[in-house]
Design an enzyme around this catalytic site. Structure first.
Site, mmCIF file in Angstrom:
data_model
loop_
_atom_site.group_PDB
_atom_site.id
_atom_site.type_symbol
_atom_site.label_atom_id
_atom_site.label_comp_id
_atom_site.label_asym_id
_atom_site.label_seq_id
_atom_site.Cartn_x
_atom_site.Cartn_y
_atom_site.Cartn_z
ATOM 1 N N ASP A 506 0.866 -1.184 0.000
ATOM 2 C CA ASP A 506 0.000 0.000 0.000
ATOM 3 C C ASP A 506 0.903 1.235 0.000
ATOM 4 O O ASP A 506 1.391 1.665 1.042
ATOM 5 C CB ASP A 506 -0.915 -0.010 1.226
ATOM 6 C CG ASP A 506 -1.796 1.245 1.288
ATOM 7 O OD1 ASP A 506 -1.640 2.131 0.420
ATOM 8 O OD2 ASP A 506 -2.638 1.332 2.200
ATOM 9 N N ASN A 508 0.156 4.292 -0.604
ATOM 10 C CA ASN A 508 -0.573 5.547 -0.399
ATOM 11 C C ASN A 508 0.347 6.583 0.285
ATOM 12 O O ASN A 508 0.853 6.342 1.390
ATOM 13 C CB ASN A 508 -1.786 5.228 0.493
ATOM 14 C CG ASN A 508 -2.713 6.410 0.675
ATOM 15 O OD1 ASN A 508 -2.346 7.535 0.379
ATOM 16 N ND2 ASN A 508 -3.912 6.136 1.174
ATOM 17 N N PRO A 509 0.567 7.751 -0.351
ATOM 18 C CA PRO A 509 1.490 8.745 0.228
ATOM 19 C C PRO A 509 1.037 9.279 1.584
ATOM 20 O O PRO A 509 1.837 9.849 2.321
ATOM 21 C CB PRO A 509 1.519 9.874 -0.819
ATOM 22 C CG PRO A 509 0.397 9.596 -1.764
ATOM 23 C CD PRO A 509 0.045 8.165 -1.658
ATOM 24 N N HIS A 511 0.826 7.858 4.123
ATOM 25 C CA HIS A 511 1.567 7.203 5.195
ATOM 26 C C HIS A 511 3.061 7.547 5.211
ATOM 27 O O HIS A 511 3.799 7.016 6.025
ATOM 28 C CB HIS A 511 1.391 5.684 5.082
ATOM 29 C CG HIS A 511 -0.048 5.283 4.974
ATOM 30 N ND1 HIS A 511 -0.941 5.483 5.991
ATOM 31 C CD2 HIS A 511 -0.768 4.747 3.953
ATOM 32 C CE1 HIS A 511 -2.144 5.060 5.610
ATOM 33 N NE2 HIS A 511 -2.055 4.610 4.380
ATOM 34 N N ILE A 526 0.164 9.139 8.760
ATOM 35 C CA ILE A 526 -0.432 8.203 9.724
ATOM 36 C C ILE A 526 -0.123 6.760 9.313
ATOM 37 O O ILE A 526 0.266 6.497 8.173
ATOM 38 C CB ILE A 526 -1.953 8.419 9.866
ATOM 39 C CG1 ILE A 526 -2.677 8.180 8.519
ATOM 40 C CG2 ILE A 526 -2.258 9.807 10.385
ATOM 41 C CD1 ILE A 526 -4.185 8.171 8.647
ATOM 42 N N GLY A 529 -4.087 1.530 8.201
ATOM 43 C CA GLY A 529 -5.049 0.772 8.992
ATOM 44 C C GLY A 529 -4.687 -0.704 8.966
ATOM 45 O O GLY A 529 -4.755 -1.404 9.986
HETATM 46 C C1 LIG Z 1 -8.691 3.694 -3.931
HETATM 47 C C2 LIG Z 1 -7.651 3.266 -2.945
HETATM 48 C C3 LIG Z 1 -8.234 2.615 -1.755
HETATM 49 C C4 LIG Z 1 -7.240 2.512 -0.660
HETATM 50 C C5 LIG Z 1 -7.922 2.325 0.690
HETATM 51 C C6 LIG Z 1 -7.072 2.306 1.874
HETATM 52 C C7 LIG Z 1 -5.858 3.127 1.766
HETATM 53 C C8 LIG Z 1 -5.080 3.219 3.062
HETATM 54 O O1 LIG Z 1 -3.761 3.563 2.684
HETATM 55 C C9 LIG Z 1 -5.684 4.259 3.943
HETATM 56 C C10 LIG Z 1 -5.435 4.059 5.389
HETATM 57 O O2 LIG Z 1 -4.894 3.103 5.842
HETATM 58 S S1 LIG Z 1 -5.998 5.297 6.438
HETATM 59 C C11 LIG Z 1 -5.515 4.754 8.054
HETATM 60 C C12 LIG Z 1 -6.508 3.894 8.734
HETATM 61 N N1 LIG Z 1 -7.797 4.508 8.918
HETATM 62 C C13 LIG Z 1 -8.005 5.499 9.807
HETATM 63 O O3 LIG Z 1 -7.094 5.948 10.473
HETATM 64 C C14 LIG Z 1 -9.403 6.009 9.939
HETATM 65 C C15 LIG Z 1 -9.763 6.174 11.366
HETATM 66 N N2 LIG Z 1 -11.167 6.535 11.473
HETATM 67 C C16 LIG Z 1 -11.591 7.804 11.543
HETATM 68 O O4 LIG Z 1 -10.789 8.720 11.576
HETATM 69 C C17 LIG Z 1 -13.064 8.041 11.608
HETATM 70 O O5 LIG Z 1 -13.733 6.831 11.931
HETATM 71 C C18 LIG Z 1 -13.673 8.555 10.253
HETATM 72 C C19 LIG Z 1 -12.987 9.892 9.865
HETATM 73 C C20 LIG Z 1 -13.489 7.523 9.167
HETATM 74 C C21 LIG Z 1 -15.156 8.802 10.441
HETATM 75 O O6 LIG Z 1 -15.324 9.571 11.571
HETATM 76 P P1 LIG Z 1 -16.454 10.686 11.623
HETATM 77 O O7 LIG Z 1 -16.374 11.546 10.404
HETATM 78 O O8 LIG Z 1 -16.374 11.352 12.954
HETATM 79 O O9 LIG Z 1 -17.764 9.815 11.487
HETATM 80 P P2 LIG Z 1 -18.894 9.577 12.566
HETATM 81 O O10 LIG Z 1 -19.648 10.840 12.804
HETATM 82 O O11 LIG Z 1 -18.324 8.847 13.737
HETATM 83 O O12 LIG Z 1 -19.823 8.559 11.784
HETATM 84 C C22 LIG Z 1 -20.509 8.933 10.600
HETATM 85 C C23 LIG Z 1 -21.046 7.676 9.980
HETATM 86 O O13 LIG Z 1 -19.972 6.912 9.417
HETATM 87 C C24 LIG Z 1 -19.852 5.657 10.077
HETATM 88 N N3 LIG Z 1 -18.426 5.451 10.331
HETATM 89 C C25 LIG Z 1 -17.652 6.137 11.182
HETATM 90 N N4 LIG Z 1 -16.390 5.655 11.120
HETATM 91 C C26 LIG Z 1 -16.393 4.678 10.201
HETATM 92 C C27 LIG Z 1 -15.412 3.798 9.741
HETATM 93 N N5 LIG Z 1 -14.154 3.823 10.216
HETATM 94 N N6 LIG Z 1 -15.754 2.895 8.805
HETATM 95 C C28 LIG Z 1 -17.019 2.801 8.357
HETATM 96 N N7 LIG Z 1 -18.021 3.608 8.787
HETATM 97 C C29 LIG Z 1 -17.697 4.534 9.697
HETATM 98 C C30 LIG Z 1 -20.635 5.785 11.382
HETATM 99 O O14 LIG Z 1 -21.145 4.539 11.816
HETATM 100 C C31 LIG Z 1 -21.727 6.755 10.983
HETATM 101 O O15 LIG Z 1 -22.715 6.087 10.248
HETATM 102 P P3 LIG Z 1 -24.216 6.006 10.818
HETATM 103 O O16 LIG Z 1 -24.553 7.404 11.245
HETATM 104 O O17 LIG Z 1 -25.031 5.514 9.688
HETATM 105 O O18 LIG Z 1 -24.125 5.055 11.977
#
Ligand SMILES: CCCCCCC[C@@H](O)CC(=O)SCCNC(=O)CCNC(=O)[C@H](O)C(C)(C)COP(=O)(O)OP(=O)(O)OC[C@H]1O[C@@H](n2cnc3c(N)ncnc32)[C@H](O)[C@@H]1OP(=O)(O)O
Length: 610
Positions: A506, A508-509, A511, A526, A529
């Protein structure tokens, strides 16, 4: 006045504030309680000369009226020095009004390199230098307001002002990007195109017109846009003589000129011309590069390639990102080398300091095994492949891994080739974000299913397209038991953890590249995941499977908080029936970063014996 828009405690920098519009802004901000830096080089309107008189006069005027002001005489090209005056005197900067400008009007043919360059240097480069110097201070405070001064000459063009028009419209483009980059930190940037009597306009307008175009008819807009209560961001406004109006882009319905399998020609463009320029039939008002720019083009390409699609252009408005559900791709001959298996193990925390490390990190170990969650690395490439295709357009800086599910049907074997079949199975609209769920099945050379992965990707800011909120196909995370955990594993990640993990596929920049992660709103790159996912998988493998990969059947988790490389991952686990529930906390902050996770243990002897 009780509801007056006040600026007490705010530090405002106005460039070119020695006269005209700039002076008016400075006086008005000071009347409303701001500490004002009055910048003026004191040159003439063509950019020649230098004097402190103009700025000093305005500062005197403000101070005599009981206000707070300090002068700065540097060129805006020395943006750092200009901003330093604010830092030295008032300890910060909250608002920047880029107003300084000069004219070098000439017919285009007579415009020299020097005429072109100096106008660009003062307007465009000057605004860049001043705003950049202020940006980090505004980011720290999580507040900022920036004004760019454009001009009707830039928006519409004006005879004799080729250099000035280009620089002025450039400022609008500049502002558009700052509006996007600043929004996360409550830094809003707007552009005004004022018409007012000033040193500059005096050269092109008669006196009687100048007299009714007073600077005091422009300043109120600037004051409002810069107030903390204003949520306007990325706007373009014409203002003058007491009239204020917002401008926006309008796009004609246009025409799809190309047909699938047929060469596109200039004659076809000619024949479609009436549609290309038709603003009556099907216009729209584009605002967003992803959804309205490249994304729309991608959706049109989709329609050209799949002409039988019922949502056919010219009605792409009816087509949300759900249109991409069902997009598939297959990758053949994906090799899982022993070297990659060991690299993956190291990148999720296997270390020679652990008793069991040989099993995962030494190819000659008699029970050498591939950690089962490694299928995520092999399956990963189908995800960008599918999410890029068809109608889906994504701002990659806003993309986060949301959840992950992995199911194992056979243990992974190294030095084997696999094929991966990916499909976009659902798209959800969470309002503030869009969720894309991709399923990837991995088959061995006998076409037997080896693993299934479900990647849930959260794209911030891409919601609101009117889609459904919940999925019937997504694997759901499960709540963790409300009792003391049966086991806890705490491991500190290394500062280079993300730099190492990315070598497992992965790239992805987000990281590794601080510029990219800053655009995503993060102070530092960061951790993936899937890297934390691997740490948690190892914890369960070790505590509940005796490191036997055949006992590991499936795993699901939500990524609920970003983790920084170097932080400690503390995984708490509860055994309930055939499931190990878990959650992972960041040791340093106590925040849960992996929530509602579970691993299903394999009770199937057939698989265990394979
Ligand atoms: C094309 C290429 C593809 C490549 C893909 C992957 C590439 C990788 O390199 C990328 C990564 O590894 S990124 C690092 C790992 N991920 C993270 O750090 C994300 C951490 N999570 C967050 O910050 C928040 O959950 C966040 C920001 C995600 C959401 O938080 P909030 O905006 O505060 O949302 P919230 O108000 O809590 O909820 C809104 C609705 O969304 C649902 N939800 C929340 N977090 C979720 C999550 N992590 N996954 C899925 N759904 C999520 C909630 O349930 C809520 O929905 P509903 O109201 O219907 O219940």
């Amino acid at each position: 006045m009780a509801d007056q828009l006040r600026f007490d405690g705010k530090v405002v920098l106005v460039t070119g504030a020695g006269g005209g519009l700039g002076r008016e802004y400075a006086l008005e901000f000071a009347r409303r309680g701001a500490s004002v830096v009055v910048n003026d080089l004191g040159g003439d309107i063509k950019g020649g000369g230098k004097s402190s008189v103009a700025a000093d006069k305005v500062v005197d005027e403000i101070r005599k009226a009981g206000g707070k002001a300090v002068a700065n005489y540097d060129s805006v090209e020395d943006g750092e020095k200009v901003v330093q005056t604010a830092l030295d005197h008032y300890g910060g900067i909250d608002i920047v009004v880029n107003n300084a400008g000069i004219l070098r009007d000439r017919s285009f043919l007579r415009t020299s390199d020097a005429d072109w360059d100096i106008v660009h240097r003062v307007h465009l480069r000057g605004a860049f230098k001043v705003t950049r110097a202020a940006w980090s201070h505004m980011r720290e405070k999580k507040f900022g307001r920036v004004i760019m001064t454009s001009s009707d000459a830039g928006i519409f063009g004006n005879r004799g002002q080729a250099n000035y028009s280009a620089a002025k419209l450039g400022l609008y483009g500049f502002s558009n990007t700052l509006a996007i980059e600043g929004a996360k930190n409550n830094i809003y940037c707007n552009t005004i195109a004022p018409t007012a009597g000033s040193r500059l306009t005096k050269t092109v307008m008669p006196d009687e017109v100048i007299n009714v175009l007073k600077p005091e008819y422009v300043a109120p807009l600037v004051i409002y846009l810069c107030h903390e209560s204003s949520q306007e961001n990325g706007g373009l406004f014409e203002v003058g003589g007491g009239y204020v109006t917002k401008l926006r882009w309008q796009r004609a319905g246009g025409a799809v000129v190309r047909k699938k399998g047929v060469q596109m020609t200039a004659e076809q463009v000619r024949d479609c011309w009436n549609d290309i320029v038709d603003f009556e039939t099907n216009p729209d008002y584009p605002v967003n590069i992803s959804t309205d720019g490249a994304g729309r083009i991608l959706s049109i390409i989709d329609q050209i390639e799949n002409p039988e699609d019922p949502n056919a252009y010219p009605n792409p408005g009816g087509k949300g990102p759900e249109a991409a559900i069902g997009s598939k791709m297959r990758i053949e001959n994906v090799e899982l080398s022993t070297r990659d298996a060991m690299l993956y193990a190291l990148s999720i925390g296997v270390s020679t300091t652990q008793e069991n490390h040989l099993k995962f990190a030494y190819e000659n170990s008699e029970d050498f095994s591939v950690i089962p969650t490694m299928s995520v690395c092999l399956a990963f490439p189908v995800m960008p492949g599918i999410m890029k295709s068809d109608a889906v357009s994504i701002d990659y800086t806003q993309l986060l891994h949301g959840e992950q599910y992995t199911e194992c049907f056979k243990p992974l074997k190294s030095d084997e080739k696999y094929s991966i079949e990916g499909e976009l199975v659902d798209v959800l609209d969470k309002g503030k974000g869009a969720i894309f769920i991709t399923e990837a099945k991995m088959f061995d050379k006998n076409e037997e299913l080896v693993s299934l992965n479900q990647f849930t990707t959260f794209v911030r800011g891409a919601g609101g397209f009117g889609g459904k909120r919940d999925s019937t196909v997504a694997k759901q995370p499960l709540p963790t038991p409300d009792r003391q955990p049966d086991a806890v594993v705490s491991e500190k990640t290394s500062l280079d953890q993300a730099a190492l993990y990315r070598l497992s596929g992965d790239y992805n920049p987000l990281h590794i590249d601080p510029n990219f992660s800053a655009m995503g709103g993060f102070e530092k790159p960061i951790l993936h995941g899937l890297c934390s996912y691997g740490f948690a998988a190892r914890a369960v493998l070790n505590k509940f499977c005796n490191d036997d990969v055949a006992k590991f059947k499936a795993m699901k988790v939500r990524f609920s908080k970003p983790v920084l490389p170097g932080q400690t991952l503390q995984t708490e686990m509860w055994l309930e029936g055939d499931k190990v529930h878990f959650c992972t906390k960041i040791g340093e902050t106590g925040q849960v970063c992996l929530s509602n996770g579970y691993v299903i243990l394999n009770k199937d002897d057939r698989l265990a014996k394979l």
